[in-house]
Design a protein around this motif. Structure first.
Motif, PDB file in Angstrom:
ATOM      1  N   MET A 268      -7.300  -0.531  47.036  1.00 45.13           N
ATOM      2  CA  MET A 268      -6.288   0.281  46.349  1.00 45.13           C
ATOM      3  C   MET A 268      -6.839   0.670  44.987  1.00 45.13           C
ATOM      4  O   MET A 268      -7.794   0.063  44.504  1.00 45.13           O
ATOM      5  N   THR A 269      -6.189   1.645  44.370  1.00 43.84           N
ATOM      6  CA  THR A 269      -6.604   2.064  43.033  1.00 43.84           C
ATOM      7  C   THR A 269      -5.433   1.860  42.064  1.00 43.84           C
ATOM      8  O   THR A 269      -4.446   1.203  42.386  1.00 43.84           O
ATOM      9  N   GLN A 270      -5.551   2.419  40.870  1.00 42.15           N
ATOM     10  CA  GLN A 270      -4.500   2.345  39.851  1.00 42.15           C
ATOM     11  C   GLN A 270      -4.500   3.633  39.039  1.00 42.15           C
ATOM     12  O   GLN A 270      -5.415   4.453  39.176  1.00 42.15           O
ATOM     13  N   PRO A 271      -3.479   3.830  38.170  1.00 43.73           N
ATOM     14  CA  PRO A 271      -3.431   5.087  37.409  1.00 43.73           C
ATOM     15  C   PRO A 271      -4.770   5.410  36.733  1.00 43.73           C
ATOM     16  O   PRO A 271      -5.349   4.567  36.049  1.00 43.73           O
ATOM     17  N   PRO A 272      -5.278   6.637  36.940  1.00 48.20           N
ATOM     18  CA  PRO A 272      -6.617   7.009  36.485  1.00 48.20           C
ATOM     19  C   PRO A 272      -6.667   7.354  34.992  1.00 48.20           C
ATOM     20  O   PRO A 272      -6.615   8.500  34.586  1.00 48.20           O
ATOM     21  N   VAL A 273      -6.796   6.327  34.188  1.00 48.38           N
ATOM     22  CA  VAL A 273      -6.729   6.462  32.725  1.00 48.38           C
ATOM     23  C   VAL A 273      -8.091   6.753  32.088  1.00 48.38           C
ATOM     24  O   VAL A 273      -8.157   7.104  30.908  1.00 48.38           O
ATOM     25  N   THR A 274      -9.171   6.629  32.870  1.00 45.54           N
ATOM     26  CA  THR A 274     -10.503   6.583  32.253  1.00 45.54           C
ATOM     27  C   THR A 274     -10.865   7.842  31.488  1.00 45.54           C
ATOM     28  O   THR A 274     -11.526   7.773  30.451  1.00 45.54           O
ATOM     29  N   GLY A 275     -10.424   9.005  31.977  1.00 43.98           N
ATOM     30  CA  GLY A 275     -10.746  10.252  31.276  1.00 43.98           C
ATOM     31  C   GLY A 275     -10.201  10.271  29.865  1.00 43.98           C
ATOM     32  O   GLY A 275     -10.929  10.507  28.896  1.00 43.98           O
ATOM     33  N   PHE A 276      -8.904   9.973  29.715  1.00 44.91           N
ATOM     34  CA  PHE A 276      -8.335  10.010  28.359  1.00 44.91           C
ATOM     35  C   PHE A 276      -8.813   8.832  27.522  1.00 44.91           C
ATOM     36  O   PHE A 276      -8.885   8.926  26.296  1.00 44.91           O
ATOM     37  N   VAL A 277      -9.196   7.735  28.176  1.00 42.67           N
ATOM     38  CA  VAL A 277      -9.759   6.597  27.424  1.00 42.67           C
ATOM     39  C   VAL A 277     -11.077   6.997  26.763  1.00 42.67           C
ATOM     40  O   VAL A 277     -11.330   6.650  25.600  1.00 42.67           O
ATOM     41  N   LEU A 278     -11.906   7.749  27.477  1.00 43.74           N
ATOM     42  CA  LEU A 278     -13.161   8.225  26.869  1.00 43.74           C
ATOM     43  C   LEU A 278     -12.880   9.075  25.635  1.00 43.74           C
ATOM     44  O   LEU A 278     -13.566   8.948  24.612  1.00 43.74           O
ATOM     45  N   GLU A 279     -11.854   9.919  25.709  1.00 42.83           N
ATOM     46  CA  GLU A 279     -11.515  10.741  24.542  1.00 42.83           C
ATOM     47  C   GLU A 279     -10.991   9.875  23.387  1.00 42.83           C
ATOM     48  O   GLU A 279     -11.310  10.111  22.216  1.00 42.83           O
ATOM     49  N   GLU A 280     -10.200   8.857  23.716  1.00 39.05           N
ATOM     50  CA  GLU A 280      -9.694   7.940  22.679  1.00 39.05           C
ATOM     51  C   GLU A 280     -10.851   7.206  21.996  1.00 39.05           C
ATOM     52  O   GLU A 280     -10.857   7.041  20.774  1.00 39.05           O
TER      53      GLU A 280
ATOM     54  N   ALA B 277     -12.585  -0.627  20.886  1.00 45.38           N
ATOM     55  CA  ALA B 277     -13.337   0.409  20.161  1.00 45.38           C
ATOM     56  C   ALA B 277     -13.106   0.344  18.656  1.00 45.38           C
ATOM     57  O   ALA B 277     -13.962   0.745  17.868  1.00 45.38           O
ATOM     58  N   HIS B 278     -11.980  -0.189  18.227  1.00 46.23           N
ATOM     59  CA  HIS B 278     -11.676  -0.260  16.796  1.00 46.23           C
ATOM     60  C   HIS B 278     -12.528  -1.294  16.063  1.00 46.23           C
ATOM     61  O   HIS B 278     -12.724  -1.180  14.853  1.00 46.23           O
ATOM     62  N   PHE B 279     -13.011  -2.308  16.775  1.00 38.68           N
ATOM     63  CA  PHE B 279     -13.778  -3.348  16.068  1.00 38.68           C
ATOM     64  C   PHE B 279     -15.073  -3.751  16.752  1.00 38.68           C
ATOM     65  O   PHE B 279     -15.897  -4.445  16.161  1.00 38.68           O
ATOM     66  N   ASP B 280     -15.302  -3.294  18.016  1.00 38.81           N
ATOM     67  CA  ASP B 280     -16.547  -3.640  18.714  1.00 38.81           C
ATOM     68  C   ASP B 280     -16.843  -2.573  19.766  1.00 38.81           C
ATOM     69  O   ASP B 280     -16.513  -2.721  20.943  1.00 38.81           O
ATOM     70  N   MET B 281     -17.459  -1.480  19.306  1.00 40.18           N
ATOM     71  CA  MET B 281     -17.695  -0.338  20.191  1.00 40.18           C
ATOM     72  C   MET B 281     -18.600  -0.701  21.368  1.00 40.18           C
ATOM     73  O   MET B 281     -18.428  -0.195  22.479  1.00 40.18           O
ATOM     74  N   GLU B 282     -19.521  -1.609  21.146  1.00 43.32           N
ATOM     75  CA  GLU B 282     -20.422  -2.001  22.244  1.00 43.32           C
ATOM     76  C   GLU B 282     -19.637  -2.630  23.394  1.00 43.32           C
ATOM     77  O   GLU B 282     -19.869  -2.340  24.565  1.00 43.32           O
ATOM     78  N   LYS B 283     -18.663  -3.476  23.052  1.00 42.31           N
ATOM     79  CA  LYS B 283     -17.832  -4.080  24.095  1.00 42.31           C
ATOM     80  C   LYS B 283     -16.975  -3.028  24.792  1.00 42.31           C
ATOM     81  O   LYS B 283     -16.802  -3.071  26.010  1.00 42.31           O
ATOM     82  N   ALA B 284     -16.430  -2.096  24.028  1.00 45.73           N
ATOM     83  CA  ALA B 284     -15.603  -1.029  24.617  1.00 45.73           C
ATOM     84  C   ALA B 284     -16.410  -0.242  25.652  1.00 45.73           C
ATOM     85  O   ALA B 284     -15.934   0.033  26.766  1.00 45.73           O
ATOM     86  N   GLU B 285     -17.643   0.099  25.286  1.00 48.32           N
ATOM     87  CA  GLU B 285     -18.504   0.862  26.201  1.00 48.32           C
ATOM     88  C   GLU B 285     -18.891   0.030  27.420  1.00 48.32           C
ATOM     89  O   GLU B 285     -18.899   0.529  28.551  1.00 48.32           O
TER      90      GLU B 285
ATOM     91  N   LEU C 285      -1.678  -2.673  20.432  1.00 47.67           N
ATOM     92  CA  LEU C 285      -1.120  -2.988  19.111  1.00 47.67           C
ATOM     93  C   LEU C 285      -2.125  -2.632  18.022  1.00 47.67           C
ATOM     94  O   LEU C 285      -1.786  -2.026  16.998  1.00 47.67           O
ATOM     95  N   ILE C 286      -3.389  -2.967  18.237  1.00 42.75           N
ATOM     96  CA  ILE C 286      -4.451  -2.616  17.273  1.00 42.75           C
ATOM     97  C   ILE C 286      -4.462  -1.106  17.044  1.00 42.75           C
ATOM     98  O   ILE C 286      -4.493  -0.614  15.917  1.00 42.75           O
ATOM     99  N   ASP C 287      -4.391  -0.347  18.139  1.00 49.70           N
ATOM    100  CA  ASP C 287      -4.424   1.120  18.018  1.00 49.70           C
ATOM    101  C   ASP C 287      -3.192   1.645  17.303  1.00 49.70           C
ATOM    102  O   ASP C 287      -3.289   2.549  16.457  1.00 49.70           O
TER     103      ASP C 287
ATOM    104  N   TYR D  92     -13.861   8.245  21.694  1.00 53.44           N
ATOM    105  CA  TYR D  92     -14.533   9.233  20.837  1.00 53.44           C
ATOM    106  C   TYR D  92     -13.755   9.455  19.536  1.00 53.44           C
ATOM    107  O   TYR D  92     -14.319   9.508  18.448  1.00 53.44           O
ATOM    108  N   ARG D  93     -12.436   9.547  19.659  1.00 50.26           N
ATOM    109  CA  ARG D  93     -11.577   9.727  18.467  1.00 50.26           C
ATOM    110  C   ARG D  93     -11.751   8.567  17.483  1.00 50.26           C
ATOM    111  O   ARG D  93     -11.834   8.758  16.273  1.00 50.26           O
TER     112      ARG D  93
END
Length: 433
Positions: free
Chosen positions: A104-116, A44-52, A427-429, A118-119
């Motif tokens: 199986m699943t993994q820790p559900p990070v997606t909610g806070f990732v969306l907020e990050e 998201a810091h350098f290519d928002m399209e890829k992040a989305e 590291l970028i963040d 946006y930030r």
């Protein structure tokens, strides 16, 4: 822009596969759930399209019941075991018809990732539009957890496999393996052809891992049957902290969007979850949060980096948070140690080279840094940030790092996969923060 920052971008560009990122070449050739979320923060810091696109592709793998798998097999590759033919996600009646995956699943990070995201965004209006198109899928994922993974209606969800924790071979699980006697499996490991076997889980550990999957497969990945029969059933503080943090982000984002119909449900989950988390998972004797073995009804009394992840979600009150940091500094923060080892360095089970049995991981450090800042424990936050930058600067973008400072003199204290995506992304963040 520093050389390290440029190199981090290069790592992410090289690991991009058109619609998603791989964690690193050869060792992990597919898309991983929590990796993708954390990678999107860096993108998201350098290519928002890829992040989305990263997030869209991840959510596109969602099953009909809201579940999101921990690995999505987008391509054929024989460089990873166990692959889609072993996992057989198709056994579940609501699994994705579009993608092969694990069950199986993994820790559900997606909610806070969306907020990050946006930030970080420089075009908040456009990013909110993207969030509006994806947020209901994340809510559906949370609904899946509370409806299917909380048998006692406590607001704490279980994991049924150590791979769901994200902390795959943590010494915390050793006591659970002692309750099991799985058969000897015959299989060809792929990870140990890419990485020193001494840094990876053992063959006997893998027997346990595969046996748990076989039990789930036998019952077509039915959550009810898994809750009844799986020998591994754990309430994990890291996993539940990620869910609570993501709930908080969804509340914030839904209110930002002016869509309030799901907020009251999120707030109900939040209230129950935080109360149970503090009453059940905090260990007064240890002074931090621990895992709870739901199958054998006992706390697993070990300190790990997961013990401090609730700081990131704002779960402890200020007094408890400060006391936890004292515990962390005493056990993990000696002058010869980088913060923060993945397992208690004072324990006989500590191994500073072996995956989740002791090395430092960048993702947990990133969470710890942001958690400490939340409580305004800024001096220790800065130490965690600087330790993280130093390890990457000295060794490169490895998967995990030795916590012993003296091992970092020759640039060979990074272990596991190299040019690892979330190490670069976070590291970028950190450098932007």
């Amino acid at each position: 822009m520093s050389e390290l920052y440029k190199k981090a971008i290069e790592v992410l560009e090289n690991n991009w596969r058109g619609r998603f990122s791989i964690p690193c070449a050869k060792l992990y050739p597919f898309q991983w759930f929590w990796d993708s979320g954390l990678i999107a923060i860096g993108l998201a810091h350098f290519d928002m399209e890829k992040a989305e696109t990263e997030i869209k592709t991840l959510l596109d793998s969602q099953w009909g019941n809201g579940f999101i798998p921990h690995i999505i097999f987008h391509s054929e590759s024989d460089s990873y075991f166990p692959g889609p033919d072993f996992h057989r996600s198709d056994l579940h009646p609501q699994s994705s018809k579009k993608y092969n995956s694990t069950g199986m699943t993994q820790p559900p990070v997606t909610g806070f990732v969306l907020e990050e995201i946006y930030r970080i965004s420089k075009d908040k209006k456009a990013t909110l539009k993207f969030i509006e198109s994806t947020i209901d899928k994340v809510f559906f994922n949370h609904q899946y957890f509370y409806n299917n993974r909380d048998p006692h209606n406590e607001g704490l969800v279980y994991i049924y496999h150590n791979w769901e924790s994200g902390t795959d071979n943590s010494p915390i699980w050793d006591d659970i393996w002692d309750t099991m006697n799985p058969p000897e499996y015959t299989f060809e490991r792929r990870d140990t052809t890419h990485v020193d076997p001494s840094q990876r889980p053992s063959k006997r550990e893998y027997d346990h891992y595969l046996y748990i999957i076989d039990i789930a497969k036998e019952h077509n990945y039915s959550d009810a049957k898994i809750a009844e029969l799986s020998p591994f059933l754990v309430q994990d503080p890291l996993f539940n902290a990620m869910l609570i943090k993501s709930n908080e982000s969804l509340i914030y984002l839904y209110e930002k969007l002016g869509k309030h119909e799901k907020v009251s449900q999120l707030k109900k989950w939040q209230e129950k979850s935080i109360q149970s988390f503090n009453s059940k998972l905090f260990d007064e004797e240890i002074g931090a949060y621990v895992h709870y073995d739901l199958r054998n009804e006992r706390p697993l009394q070990f300190l790990s980096s997961s013990s401090f992840s609730p700081l990131f979600a704002g779960i402890p009150d200020e007094e408890r948070a400060n006391a936890m940091v004292e515990v962390m500094l005493k056990k993990f923060g000696g002058e010869h140690q980088y913060l923060c080892a993945s397992f208690d360095p004072t324990s006989e089970r500590f191994n500073p080279k072996k995956y989740w049995r002791g090395p430092v991981w960048i993702n947990l450090n990133w969470m710890l840094y942001n958690g400490l800042k939340k409580y305004e424990i800024n001096d220790i936050a800065q130490r965690v940030k600087q330790d993280t930058i130093d390890m990457l600067q000295n060794n490169g973008f490895y998967e995990y790092f030795d916590s012993r400072k003296e091992m970092h003199n020759n640039g060979k204290a990074g272990y596991g996969g190299n040019n690892f995506s979330w190490s670069a992304a976070l590291l970028i963040d950190l450098l932007e923060g």
